[in-house]
Motif scaffolding. Structure first.
Motif, PDB file in Angstrom:
ATOM      1  N   MET A   8       0.730  -1.120  -0.018  1.00 11.86           N
ATOM      2  CA  MET A   8      -0.151   0.029   0.015  1.00 11.86           C
ATOM      3  C   MET A   8       0.728   1.306   0.074  1.00 11.86           C
ATOM      4  N   GLY A   9       1.915   1.302   0.813  1.00 13.17           N
ATOM      5  CA  GLY A   9       2.838   2.604   0.693  1.00 13.17           C
ATOM      6  C   GLY A   9       3.431   2.614  -0.682  1.00 13.17           C
ATOM      7  N   ALA A  10       3.977   1.321  -1.027  1.00 12.89           N
ATOM      8  CA  ALA A  10       4.586   1.596  -2.386  1.00 12.89           C
ATOM      9  C   ALA A  10       3.614   2.209  -3.376  1.00 12.89           C
ATOM     10  N   LEU A  11       2.424   1.774  -3.530  1.00 11.74           N
ATOM     11  CA  LEU A  11       1.310   2.084  -4.578  1.00 11.74           C
ATOM     12  C   LEU A  11       0.914   3.547  -4.299  1.00 11.74           C
ATOM     13  N   GLY A  12       0.995   3.999  -2.941  1.00 11.78           N
ATOM     14  CA  GLY A  12       0.668   5.363  -2.751  1.00 11.78           C
ATOM     15  C   GLY A  12       1.693   6.297  -3.529  1.00 11.78           C
ATOM     16  N   GLY A  13       3.219   5.852  -3.400  1.00 14.86           N
ATOM     17  CA  GLY A  13       3.975   6.494  -4.136  1.00 14.86           C
ATOM     18  C   GLY A  13       3.811   6.600  -5.556  1.00 14.86           C
ATOM     19  N   THR A  14       3.359   5.337  -6.176  1.00 16.60           N
ATOM     20  CA  THR A  14       3.027   5.317  -7.571  1.00 16.60           C
ATOM     21  C   THR A  14       1.939   6.264  -7.854  1.00 16.60           C
ATOM     22  N   LEU A  15       0.902   6.266  -6.979  1.00 20.05           N
ATOM     23  CA  LEU A  15      -0.106   7.136  -7.435  1.00 20.05           C
ATOM     24  C   LEU A  15       0.356   8.613  -7.640  1.00 20.05           C
ATOM     25  N   ASN A  16       1.254   9.193  -6.701  1.00 19.09           N
ATOM     26  CA  ASN A  16       1.766  10.129  -6.695  1.00 19.09           C
ATOM     27  C   ASN A  16       2.263  10.548  -8.305  1.00 19.09           C
ATOM     28  N   ALA A  17       3.142   9.505  -8.549  1.00 18.99           N
ATOM     29  CA  ALA A  17       3.946   9.834  -9.824  1.00 18.99           C
ATOM     30  C   ALA A  17       3.011   9.713 -11.029  1.00 18.99           C
ATOM     31  N   LEU A  18       1.911   8.657 -10.795  1.00 16.48           N
ATOM     32  CA  LEU A  18       1.106   8.662 -12.279  1.00 16.48           C
ATOM     33  C   LEU A  18       0.419  10.118 -12.203  1.00 16.48           C
ATOM     34  N   ILE A  19      -0.145  10.472 -11.231  1.00 17.17           N
ATOM     35  CA  ILE A  19      -0.927  11.971 -11.259  1.00 17.17           C
ATOM     36  C   ILE A  19      -0.206  12.971 -11.616  1.00 17.17           C
ATOM     37  N   ASN A  20       1.113  13.152 -11.222  1.00 17.49           N
ATOM     38  CA  ASN A  20       2.042  13.904 -11.772  1.00 17.49           C
ATOM     39  C   ASN A  20       2.467  13.915 -13.142  1.00 17.49           C
ATOM     40  N   ILE A  21       2.589  12.795 -13.753  1.00 17.91           N
ATOM     41  CA  ILE A  21       2.949  12.500 -15.163  1.00 17.91           C
ATOM     42  C   ILE A  21       1.759  12.791 -15.977  1.00 17.91           C
ATOM     43  N   TYR A  22       0.728  12.168 -15.907  1.00 12.01           N
ATOM     44  CA  TYR A  22      -0.486  11.983 -16.672  1.00 12.01           C
ATOM     45  C   TYR A  22      -1.436  13.109 -16.589  1.00 12.01           C
ATOM     46  N   GLY A  23      -1.429  13.701 -15.099  1.00 17.65           N
ATOM     47  CA  GLY A  23      -2.286  14.834 -15.012  1.00 17.65           C
ATOM     48  C   GLY A  23      -1.396  15.945 -15.155  1.00 17.65           C
ATOM     49  N   LYS A  24      -0.182  16.139 -15.498  1.00 15.14           N
ATOM     50  CA  LYS A  24       0.566  17.195 -15.736  1.00 15.14           C
ATOM     51  C   LYS A  24       0.421  18.127 -14.671  1.00 15.14           C
ATOM     52  N   ILE A  25       0.522  17.717 -13.294  1.00 17.92           N
ATOM     53  CA  ILE A  25       0.275  18.436 -12.192  1.00 17.92           C
ATOM     54  C   ILE A  25       1.663  18.579 -11.499  1.00 17.92           C
ATOM     55  N   ASN A  26       2.299  19.624 -10.753  1.00 19.20           N
ATOM     56  CA  ASN A  26       3.331  19.674 -10.388  1.00 19.20           C
ATOM     57  C   ASN A  26       3.220  18.778  -9.044  1.00 19.20           C
ATOM     58  N   ALA A  27       4.492  18.076  -8.891  1.00 17.80           N
ATOM     59  CA  ALA A  27       4.727  16.979  -7.941  1.00 17.80           C
ATOM     60  C   ALA A  27       4.313  17.542  -6.405  1.00 17.80           C
ATOM     61  N   GLY A  30      18.116   9.212 -24.122  1.00 16.00           N
ATOM     62  CA  GLY A  30      17.310   8.020 -24.319  1.00 16.00           C
ATOM     63  C   GLY A  30      16.810   7.377 -23.172  1.00 16.00           C
ATOM     64  N   ILE A  31      16.872   8.375 -22.003  1.00 18.42           N
ATOM     65  CA  ILE A  31      16.412   7.913 -20.488  1.00 18.42           C
ATOM     66  C   ILE A  31      14.768   7.750 -20.573  1.00 18.42           C
ATOM     67  N   ASN A  32      14.104   6.723 -20.090  1.00 16.25           N
ATOM     68  CA  ASN A  32      12.815   6.858 -20.014  1.00 16.25           C
ATOM     69  C   ASN A  32      12.622   7.590 -18.763  1.00 16.25           C
ATOM     70  N   VAL A  33      12.197   8.698 -18.871  1.00 19.54           N
ATOM     71  CA  VAL A  33      11.925   9.747 -17.801  1.00 19.54           C
ATOM     72  C   VAL A  33      10.551   9.220 -16.884  1.00 19.54           C
ATOM     73  N   VAL A  34       9.330   8.760 -17.746  1.00 17.30           N
ATOM     74  CA  VAL A  34       8.386   8.392 -17.182  1.00 17.30           C
ATOM     75  C   VAL A  34       8.580   7.360 -16.196  1.00 17.30           C
ATOM     76  N   ARG A  35       9.219   6.236 -16.755  1.00 16.56           N
ATOM     77  CA  ARG A  35       9.684   5.049 -16.072  1.00 16.56           C
ATOM     78  C   ARG A  35      10.506   5.271 -14.954  1.00 16.56           C
ATOM     79  N   TYR A  36      11.392   5.800 -14.658  1.00 19.98           N
ATOM     80  CA  TYR A  36      12.198   6.313 -13.691  1.00 19.98           C
ATOM     81  C   TYR A  36      11.505   7.175 -12.476  1.00 19.98           C
ATOM     82  N   LYS A  37      10.593   8.067 -13.119  1.00 18.28           N
ATOM     83  CA  LYS A  37       9.914   8.927 -11.967  1.00 18.28           C
ATOM     84  C   LYS A  37       9.216   7.848 -11.351  1.00 18.28           C
ATOM     85  N   ILE A  38       8.231   7.109 -11.909  1.00 16.18           N
ATOM     86  CA  ILE A  38       7.335   6.095 -11.269  1.00 16.18           C
ATOM     87  C   ILE A  38       8.239   5.353 -10.287  1.00 16.18           C
ATOM     88  N   ILE A  39       9.427   4.747 -10.837  1.00 13.29           N
ATOM     89  CA  ILE A  39      10.101   3.977  -9.764  1.00 13.29           C
ATOM     90  C   ILE A  39      10.706   4.634  -8.527  1.00 13.29           C
TER      91      ILE A  39
END
Length: 322
Positions: free
Chosen positions: A102-121, A206-215
């Motif tokens: 749950m803790g890890a997924l909470g962090g993932t949720l933060n990243a997904l909203i930031n990336i796909y919602g285009k909202i400042n972290a 060539g760095i996958n920014v989305v992937r590493y931000k989620i990680i």
């Protein structure tokens, strides 16, 4: 050729974390010799262990040029959910797996909203900080939910290794080694610094920014969850108001340790040093009888000082390059 004064100034900035830590130890020891007593030192480390775990994650976040304010609320939510599951008869092992995920997924949720919602972290995590805290209050009805599992209390609270080293300190050191290796010896750490230094250049490389931000955000959420386990172990229960200043303490420790708020620069050793500085301040002021509101005042000043040092370091770097 650099002047002697310039060399001394650069030395002080480069090793500022060590110098501040040594100065605090000397001052508090002079005011109260009990400060350097072995038992007191271990107690200080024990009380700062959950800050350290959160700060490790924050170091990755800041290095990437982002900010996460939700760690303290996630820590509280993890403790409340764990206590609720245990009181409903869920086995300890399964309950731990559930809340850690749950803790890890909470962090993932933060990243997904930031990336796909285009909202400042910062804005995203400011919102989820309130959401996670609100969920913790809703589940617990604002009350403490006791945890009566002795095995959990031993692992994450008041247990000791070899009858000497508190288990929270052991956990803090284990995760320091893991995070140090991830940050300094793997692609994750290298790419995190590249993204924080110049995100557009990182994309071109060539760095996958989305992937590493989620990680990185997932890792920060996981570490905040682990911090929540320690907090719950120390308190023998889940409490919705735990960790209210945890995120700010972790950010202050990371920046004091040399992690640049602007991104691209950081050190896991420095973060550990920053945690020790915060621990010395808390422990030293407590020994001297300072009230909690005085400690909050000092923490605020420390955060301002940390940001000032970050700005000075950037200015010195620019001057050196010029």
């Amino acid at each position: 050729m650099k002047s002697k004064g310039s060399r001394i100034g650069q030395f002080c900035i480069k090793y500022r974390t060590v110098l501040i830590l040594v100065a605090l130890i000397i001052v508090f020891t002079c005011l109260n010799p009990v400060f350097v007593n072995g038992k007191n030192v271990l107690n200080m480390l024990k009380r700062m262990s959950y800050v350290a775990l959160t700060a490790y994650g924050i170091t990755f976040i800041l290095t990437m040029g982002e900010l996460d304010m939700s760690g303290g609320s996630m820590a509280a939510l993890v403790g409340v959910v764990l206590a609720t599951l245990l009181n409903k008869g869920v086995p300890l092992g399964l309950a731990l797996i559930i809340v850690i995920v749950m803790g890890a997924l909470g962090g993932t949720l933060n990243a997904l909203i930031n990336i796909y919602g285009k909202i400042n972290a910062f804005l995203v995590t400011l919102a989820t900080m309130n959401i996670y805290r609100g969920l913790a209050m809703t589940i617990s009805n604002g009350r403490t939910i006791p945890i009566k599992k002795e095995k959990f209390a031993f692992m994450f609270g008041n247990g000791t290794l070899f009858g000497v080293i508190p288990m929270p300190v052991v956990i803090m050191l284990i995760f320091f080694v893991i995070c140090f290796l991830l940050y300094h010896k793997t692609k994750l750490g290298y790419y995190t610094k590249c993204i924080g230094g110049n995100v557009e250049a990182a994309k071109v490389a060539g760095i996958n920014v989305v992937r590493y931000k989620i990680i990185v955000f997932t890792l920060a959420g996981f570490l905040a969850g682990m911090a929540g386990l320690i907090l719950s172990g120390l308190m023998n229960g889940g409490m919705s108001d735990l960790g209210e200043t945890l995120s700010m303490d972790a950010i202050a420790a990371s920046v004091l340790g040399g992690t640049a708020i602007s991104g691209g620069i950081g050190s896991m050793w420095g973060t550990l040093g920053g945690v020790l500085i915060m621990g010395c301040l808390n422990g030293g002021m407590s020994l001297l009888g300072a009230q909690s509101h005085h400690q909050m005042l000092v923490k605020g000043l420390v955060i301002i000082f940390a940001v000032y040092l970050d700005n000075v370091l950037k200015d010195k770097t620019v001057v050196t390059k010029d």
